[in-house]
Design a protein around this motif. Sequence first.
Motif, short mmCIF file in Angstrom:
data_model
loop_
_atom_site.label_atom_id
_atom_site.label_comp_id
_atom_site.label_asym_id
_atom_site.label_seq_id
_atom_site.Cartn_x
_atom_site.Cartn_y
_atom_site.Cartn_z
N PHE A 180 114.82 19.60 64.65
CA PHE A 180 115.35 19.19 63.35
C PHE A 180 115.72 17.72 63.42
CE2 PHE A 180 116.17 23.76 63.16
CZ PHE A 180 115.80 24.05 61.85
N GLN A 206 107.87 19.33 57.05
CA GLN A 206 107.77 20.09 58.30
C GLN A 206 106.35 20.04 58.83
OE1 GLN A 206 108.35 24.41 57.97
NE2 GLN A 206 108.48 24.16 55.76
N LYS A 231 121.94 19.75 60.00
CA LYS A 231 121.26 20.16 61.24
C LYS A 231 122.15 21.04 62.11
CE LYS A 231 120.61 15.91 62.57
NZ LYS A 231 121.32 15.21 61.47
N LEU A 277 115.28 17.49 57.50
CA LEU A 277 116.30 17.91 56.54
C LEU A 277 116.84 16.69 55.81
CD1 LEU A 277 118.41 20.50 58.60
CD2 LEU A 277 116.88 21.00 56.69
N ILE A 329 115.04 21.34 53.11
CA ILE A 329 113.87 21.01 53.93
C ILE A 329 112.92 20.16 53.08
CG2 ILE A 329 111.84 21.93 55.11
CD1 ILE A 329 113.45 24.40 55.82
#
Length: 626
Positions: free
Chosen positions: A410, A594, A418, A586, A591
């Motif tokens: 993260f 990714q 986080k 983040l 979110i």
Amino acid sequence: MTLGYDSHNSSSPSVTPHHNFQDELAQEEEILGKAYDARLMRRIMKYLQPYKWQVIGAVVITILMSALGPLRPYLIKLAIDDHILKNDTPGLIQIVGLLIGTVISQALAQYFQAIVTQWIGQQTIYDLRREVMDKLQSLALRYFDRNPIGRIVTRITTDVEVLNELFSSGIIMIFADVFVLVWIFVFMFLTAWKLAVIVSLILPLLLIATSIFRKKARESYRTIRVLIAKINAFLNEHVSGMITVQLFGRESASLKEFEEINRNHAAANIKSVLYYALFYPGVELLSSIAYGLIIWFGGSLVLGTSFSGNHSLLTIGTLIAFIQFTEQFFRPIRDLADKYNILQGAMASSERLFTLLDDQTFIPVLAHAKVFEDVRGEIEFKNVWFAYNDEDFVLKDISFTVKPGETLAFVGATGAGKSSITNLITRLYEFQRGTILVDGVDIRTVEPESLRRHIAIVLQDVFLFSGDVESNITLGNERITSMAARRASEIVGADEFVKRLPEGYASHVKERGAILSVGQKQLISFARALAHDPSILILDEATSSIDTESEILIQHAIEKLLKGRTSIVIAHRLSTIQKADKIIVLHKGEIREQGTHAELLTQNGIYRTLYELQYKEQENIERQVA
């Protein structure tokens, strides 16, 4: 619990000792205004239940002991009237023998009473302090977010010690003083009821003086306790933040603030002493008046005349006995005034302790919660929402999956949420919406301790306990041998510096690892996590405090450590997570991106921006070094 934790969540809401401090002081003043609370006293008495026979024995001893004191003046009366005045030497010897026996019996009774009452006090305080500690360990971290450490420590030390005084010398001695008064009245009325009536005339004045003293003492006691609370809060805050005080030159300003609180506390104590200085001489004055009345009225009866003109003889032995009765009568009155302060303090302390013991800030656990025996390490978040306070969500609709053995990283700005994710995985906090699964099982249906047994966390802020290096690695886990602890240290590279310490693994760490560098403490933290052999490993900014040389050493160790384990890595340095199976970006609890390191760089989003900033920063550093 064998969880390899270093400290509690650093991202949770910070609370200073002044949090709602004025409200708490107002509440404390209300509590301190109560001299006696039947509800609290009934609850306090429950702690004496396991020792009821010892309490009964102490009360019996007290009743007998309180009768022996007034018995002495009565025996002196008999010695004077029935034997000395009649030249009865054998009878006098018998009375002297009884007097000696009475004194010895009273001394023995006092000895056994002190032993029994102190034993009762220490046992009940042991039970209470253990209950408070057990309660603290069961509370969720939300409780510690709301309550400063200084206040919590005060509960388990100062407040418990106040109750110790109540159990060991308060309750039983109140009984003793009351029974002494009862026995004195009995002996006085049996000996000469007219003189007993004379002494009783002093009682209304004594009650008025005692009532005024109690009121003033209560006000003074309240002020002192509130100011002590201010001093404790101030010291806790400034000692903890001493580095900031010294770095920013706040010594003079801090001392000035402390001097004001300290001066007010000293003035309140002086005022309190004034009330005592008035009360005790007042009692002495009333006792002197009682002496004078006894001698005047009793002397006239001894001489054969009374105020009414009737002839009514009183023996000289009775007069002497009454003077001693009067002296004994005022002593427990003074003692009861002191016991009043003990009782008042106990009411305030018990109120605060029971507030802690009644606190329901728990992580909810089902009655038939499952126990994790083996954990493969699959983690799944499904639409999870979480807030530390009400609806102020720090995580919003979070969903992701980590397969067994994978590494998930993260990244994001401070406050992005986080560390909150790691807190939810370990059930240190309870989320408001959504589902978190470990190996397909909802963690809300699992015992938190059995879940945490398979997780180890290494945090940025390493916490080391007082003790040696080895105990800080094993944390008292009997399953971890000395060999296992040292093997873990070798893998993470801690063994090299530990062996250089004066006593190696037996070297004393001191408070919070004062003799170790930040990097060395972090290495011990890694060894701690590895020694517990977790299925899930969480690294929360774990290498941020490590120098470049140590970081390289640890990176090799981490690569070995992560094999076969599910790992979640929170990192500020993006160079440490480039090999992660998946990276989640983040931003403000959501979110945003990714993928793998390479995939995120091609998206030209937040991650690429962070990477380029760090890359340029590293280039500048290298250029300056060159």
